[in-house]
Motif scaffolding. Sequence first.
Motif, short mmCIF file in Angstrom:
data_model
loop_
_atom_site.label_atom_id
_atom_site.label_comp_id
_atom_site.label_asym_id
_atom_site.label_seq_id
_atom_site.Cartn_x
_atom_site.Cartn_y
_atom_site.Cartn_z
N GLN A 1 0.82 -1.20 0.00
CA GLN A 1 0.00 0.00 0.00
C GLN A 1 0.86 1.26 0.00
O GLN A 1 0.52 2.26 -0.65
CB GLN A 1 -0.93 0.01 1.22
N ALA A 2 1.99 1.21 0.71
CA ALA A 2 2.90 2.36 0.71
C ALA A 2 3.45 2.63 -0.69
O ALA A 2 3.59 3.79 -1.10
CB ALA A 2 4.04 2.12 1.70
N MET A 3 3.75 1.56 -1.43
CA MET A 3 4.23 1.73 -2.81
C MET A 3 3.15 2.37 -3.67
O MET A 3 3.44 3.23 -4.52
CB MET A 3 4.64 0.37 -3.38
N VAL A 4 1.91 1.98 -3.47
CA VAL A 4 0.80 2.56 -4.23
C VAL A 4 0.59 4.02 -3.84
O VAL A 4 0.49 4.91 -4.70
CB VAL A 4 -0.49 1.76 -4.01
N ASP A 5 0.54 4.29 -2.54
CA ASP A 5 0.26 5.64 -2.06
C ASP A 5 1.30 6.66 -2.53
O ASP A 5 0.97 7.83 -2.76
CB ASP A 5 0.19 5.65 -0.53
N ILE B 1 15.79 2.32 3.28
CA ILE B 1 16.30 2.57 1.92
C ILE B 1 17.48 1.65 1.62
O ILE B 1 17.60 1.13 0.51
CB ILE B 1 16.70 4.06 1.78
N ALA B 2 18.33 1.42 2.63
CA ALA B 2 19.47 0.52 2.43
C ALA B 2 19.00 -0.89 2.09
O ALA B 2 19.69 -1.63 1.37
CB ALA B 2 20.35 0.50 3.67
N ALA B 3 17.84 -1.28 2.57
CA ALA B 3 17.32 -2.63 2.32
C ALA B 3 17.01 -2.87 0.85
O ALA B 3 16.96 -4.02 0.41
CB ALA B 3 16.08 -2.89 3.16
N VAL B 4 16.79 -1.81 0.08
CA VAL B 4 16.47 -1.97 -1.34
C VAL B 4 17.64 -1.57 -2.23
O VAL B 4 17.46 -1.29 -3.42
CB VAL B 4 15.20 -1.18 -1.74
N ASP B 5 18.86 -1.59 -1.67
CA ASP B 5 20.01 -1.18 -2.48
C ASP B 5 20.38 -2.21 -3.54
O ASP B 5 21.23 -1.95 -4.40
CB ASP B 5 21.22 -0.83 -1.61
N ILE C 1 10.05 5.87 -4.41
CA ILE C 1 10.35 4.61 -3.72
C ILE C 1 10.92 4.90 -2.33
O ILE C 1 10.59 4.21 -1.36
CB ILE C 1 11.33 3.77 -4.55
N GLU C 2 11.76 5.91 -2.22
CA GLU C 2 12.31 6.29 -0.92
C GLU C 2 11.20 6.74 0.03
O GLU C 2 11.23 6.44 1.23
CB GLU C 2 13.35 7.39 -1.09
N ARG C 3 10.22 7.47 -0.50
CA ARG C 3 9.10 7.89 0.36
C ARG C 3 8.32 6.67 0.85
O ARG C 3 7.88 6.62 2.00
CB ARG C 3 8.18 8.85 -0.40
#
Length: 470
Positions: A94-98, A131-135, A147-149
């Motif tokens: 949901q965060a990705m959508v929002d 954010i580091a988790a998606v590096d 994506i950072e938001r």
Amino acid sequence: MLKFILNNQEVATDLPAGTVLLDFVRYHQHLPGTKIGCREGDCGACTVLVGELADTQVRYRSYTSCLTPLGNVQGKHVVTVEGINMEQLNPIQQAMVDESATQCGFCTPGFVVSLAGFCLSGQKPTTQNAIAAVDGNICRCTGYKSIERAAAKVAQLLAASEGEEPAVFVARHQILPEYFTSIKSRLRALAADSAPNGHVLSGALQFVGGGTDLYVQKHDQMKELAARFLLNQADLKGIVRQENRCVIGGAATVSDLAESGVMQEYFPDFRQFLRLVSSTPIRNMATVAGNFVNASPIGDLTIMFLALNAQLVLSDGHTAREIPLRQFYKGYKLLEKAPQENITAIWFELPAAATRFNFEKVSKRTHLDIASVNSACCLTIQDGFIVTAAVSAGGVGPIPMLLRKASEFVAGKEVSEELIQKALEIAQTEIAPISDARGTETYKRLLLNQLIKAHFLALFPQLNPSELVQ
């Protein structure tokens, strides 16, 4: 027969242990959410989580499934994006959508899985950590600010999680499915039911650690190749202090190094240096011994441990012997190692308080890239004098190099700009870089000079940068 838990279901397969996990989940389990992208571990579209028992907890780490052999997930919990779906979008999705953090959506499952891993990691719930988790995840069409938001929103979901077991917290707050709370007991039962080393093929001479380079170079051959999978061998894992030595299991991963209390105590900046090594999923898989045996002239760990004068313990299963890492490379991709030997452990003497260590790397991009030139420096200092010195360099010759002459020259001398300039001149006589895709010979010679200067500027802040001219 290989057995592991896939999402909420125990699975068993008699497929070759060298089959990559990506192909298994897509073509044999019909879970298409895990995408096929680069098949080299770079894009993150194929990211899954792999959970294993570690002490009293289940430790989850993100893996690139395109480089993960089935033999490395024996007895573990594999989570694909389907395994974190709920009746409605979970809060991560949901965060990705929002935040409009997805456009074509192809790579989105990888981002969602990586952020789910962050939720299960027990790390401090900061935006920086999220954010580091998606590096290790790449999106080519959305733009990273959105994506950072979304990652920041995920971090906020965990604000009240301190002290609570991650799986319990995320289930209680309906961030991830309830079944995660049962995985610990299910893995224990699976371990008790599984024959030890059932996936190790006797007589095999191809050793596989994390597979992060083998499956790039030999993807088609690895599936059917008889191999010994070392990542799960308990006697090859761990990082411990033994008197004045740090002893590292050959199957310890780069992430294990970063999280090691011993390494953090004696090398406070080591974790920052390791951020320059590939990406989180690859660091979670790649082993220390594998980096050495790969014999790349620019292997980051190799360059670091050359400066630390690491010793290798080699075993053929019957007898063991030790050899300095500095004597391990005989020529390009040629090792002082018999085919039936593997590295069971690495050790080095822990530094005294007067010892200083630094690592530098130049690559076309800061992260998730191989070096054009890299270098490490380990100095023991007393009263302004360099007592001992070891400077190593990669990308400037056919093998990872210890710059012996330059190291010997600076030992016993007082630190000065003149000393550094003379050391640079000596170092240039020891190297033989070639022009290739990562730079010309001239460029690499210039880089080495700059990296050695950077070592001294980092270790001796009193030096004047303006005086260290070319």
